[in-house]
Write a protein that holds these residues in place. Structure first.
Motif, short mmCIF file in Angstrom:
data_model
loop_
_atom_site.label_atom_id
_atom_site.label_comp_id
_atom_site.label_asym_id
_atom_site.label_seq_id
_atom_site.Cartn_x
_atom_site.Cartn_y
_atom_site.Cartn_z
N PRO A 104 -0.16 11.53 -31.48
CA PRO A 104 0.44 10.62 -32.70
C PRO A 104 -0.46 10.11 -33.68
N GLY A 105 0.30 9.58 -34.89
CA GLY A 105 -0.61 8.72 -35.68
C GLY A 105 -0.87 7.26 -35.09
N VAL A 106 -1.47 6.70 -36.04
CA VAL A 106 -1.60 5.31 -35.65
C VAL A 106 -0.54 4.37 -36.17
N ILE A 107 0.27 3.94 -35.01
CA ILE A 107 1.54 3.24 -35.37
C ILE A 107 1.45 1.62 -35.33
N ILE A 108 1.38 1.09 -36.41
CA ILE A 108 1.70 -0.44 -36.44
C ILE A 108 2.70 -0.96 -37.32
N ASN A 143 1.45 -1.98 -27.32
CA ASN A 143 1.79 -3.10 -26.70
C ASN A 143 3.27 -3.27 -26.64
N GLY A 144 3.88 -4.31 -26.28
CA GLY A 144 5.20 -4.44 -26.10
C GLY A 144 6.00 -4.29 -27.64
N GLU A 145 5.42 -4.63 -28.62
CA GLU A 145 5.98 -4.27 -29.79
C GLU A 145 5.88 -2.99 -30.42
N GLY A 146 5.56 -2.15 -29.85
CA GLY A 146 5.38 -0.54 -30.20
C GLY A 146 4.29 -0.37 -30.92
N ASP A 147 3.11 -1.57 -31.06
CA ASP A 147 2.05 -1.07 -31.81
C ASP A 147 0.90 -0.45 -30.92
N GLU A 148 -0.03 0.52 -31.58
CA GLU A 148 -1.10 1.05 -30.93
C GLU A 148 -2.02 -0.20 -30.42
N GLY A 188 13.17 2.35 -25.70
CA GLY A 188 12.73 3.41 -26.37
C GLY A 188 11.29 3.04 -27.11
N LYS A 189 10.82 1.85 -26.85
CA LYS A 189 9.35 1.57 -27.66
C LYS A 189 8.46 2.28 -26.53
N PRO A 190 7.29 3.01 -27.30
CA PRO A 190 6.30 3.72 -26.56
C PRO A 190 5.52 2.52 -25.95
N ARG A 191 4.94 2.96 -24.62
CA ARG A 191 4.00 2.26 -24.00
C ARG A 191 2.72 3.04 -23.79
N MET A 192 2.69 4.38 -23.63
CA MET A 192 1.69 5.30 -23.64
C MET A 192 1.81 6.66 -24.10
N VAL A 193 1.11 7.39 -24.60
CA VAL A 193 1.40 8.79 -25.10
C VAL A 193 0.15 9.34 -24.65
N LEU A 194 0.39 10.54 -23.84
CA LEU A 194 -0.64 11.80 -23.50
C LEU A 194 -0.56 12.80 -24.09
N ALA A 195 -1.35 13.27 -24.98
CA ALA A 195 -1.36 14.67 -25.78
C ALA A 195 -2.48 15.19 -26.16
N ASN A 196 -2.06 16.69 -26.20
CA ASN A 196 -3.47 17.37 -26.93
C ASN A 196 -3.70 16.86 -28.28
N LYS A 197 -4.45 17.69 -29.00
CA LYS A 197 -4.86 17.29 -30.30
C LYS A 197 -3.71 17.44 -31.30
#
Length: 249
Positions: free
Chosen positions: A79-83, A101-106, A66-75
């Motif tokens: 997403p916000g900056v996730i760390i 990255n593999g930890e889900g951080d931007e 369920g961790k994100p690896r890439m998000v393609l989005a309009n404005k």
């Protein structure tokens, strides 16, 4: 039409409906096609959805956990900056692609935008890669404000401390009333979390092509330039940024 004819007609319709439903089911099971049900695409037997064209506002590429690896989005959907699982802001402001990255951080991103603001043409584009749990450290960037344009490769140092700590302190300072105390707090924050630009290779707003090498404080020490008129030169600076030697072509 008598009663026997009506019954025969209804039986034919039912038989045709069964054949149609059975055929559709066979195609879905054996051919792996997509059925649209209530606007939701359902994959077929091979687990793959195939489209010739798709309109979408956001696509999330996830790992199995369920961790994100890439998000393609309009404005609006960006997403916000996730760390460290924390949203540090900027949601809804950055159309493009965010990398994780593999930890889900931007871990960087790709974005572009342009328009006219107060009668001035503005544009920017950026491909960036972030330091671990920090901001961008390698950037390929284009920026335009009116007729001033800058394009190039930038390398920046980032502090060892993570972004979450820096943002927490910055938000606290933002709440302070304007004045000397707030100015001193900002200066102290920049001192404790330095982010000097170390390298620039590209074209500057005065249309000169340049290579700038800076020290750990961000002070340029060597600058190679070729002006728009074709004049080449190499400049050497001291620790205060003062030119100590110039070699002209």
């Amino acid at each position: 039409m008598d009663e026997s004819q009506e019954i025969a007609r209804v039986k034919r319709q039912l038989r045709q409906t069964r054949i149609l439903i059975g055929g559709m089911f066979a195609v879905v099971v054996t051919g792996g096609v997509i059925l649209a049900t209530g606007g939701t695409a359902v994959a077929g037997g091979d687990g793959k959805a195939r489209f010739e064209e798709i309109d979408v506002q956001r696509i999330n590429v996830l790992e199995a956990d369920g961790k994100p690896r890439m998000v393609l989005a309009n404005k609006a959907k960006s997403p916000g900056v996730i760390i460290d699982g924390q949203d540090l802001g900027n949601a809804g402001q950055r159309a493009g692609i965010a990398f994780y990255n593999g930890e889900g951080d931007e871990a960087g991103g790709l974005g572009t935008d342009s328009g006219v603001v107060d009668g001035t043409k503005q544009a920017h584009g950026m491909l960036a890669f972030d330091q671990h749990k920090q901001d961008q450290t390698l950037v390929l960037q284009y920026a335009q404000n009116g007729t001033a344009r800058s394009v190039g490769l930038r390398v920046q140092d980032r502090p060892e401390a993570g972004m979450t700590e820096y943002v927490r302190e910055w938000k606290r300072i933002e709440q302070m009333p304007p004045g000397p105390e707030k100015d001193a707090a900002i200066a102290d924050l920049k001192k404790r979390y330095p982010s000097p630009q170390r390298v620039f290779i590209g074209k500057e707003p005065d249309k000169a092509s340049a290579v700038t090498l800076a020290d750990g404080k961000g002070i340029p020490r060597i600058v190679l330039r070729v002006g728009a008129n074709g004049d080449p030169r190499i400049q050497f600076m001291d620790a205060d940024g003062k030119v100590t030697r110039t070699i002209k072509g």
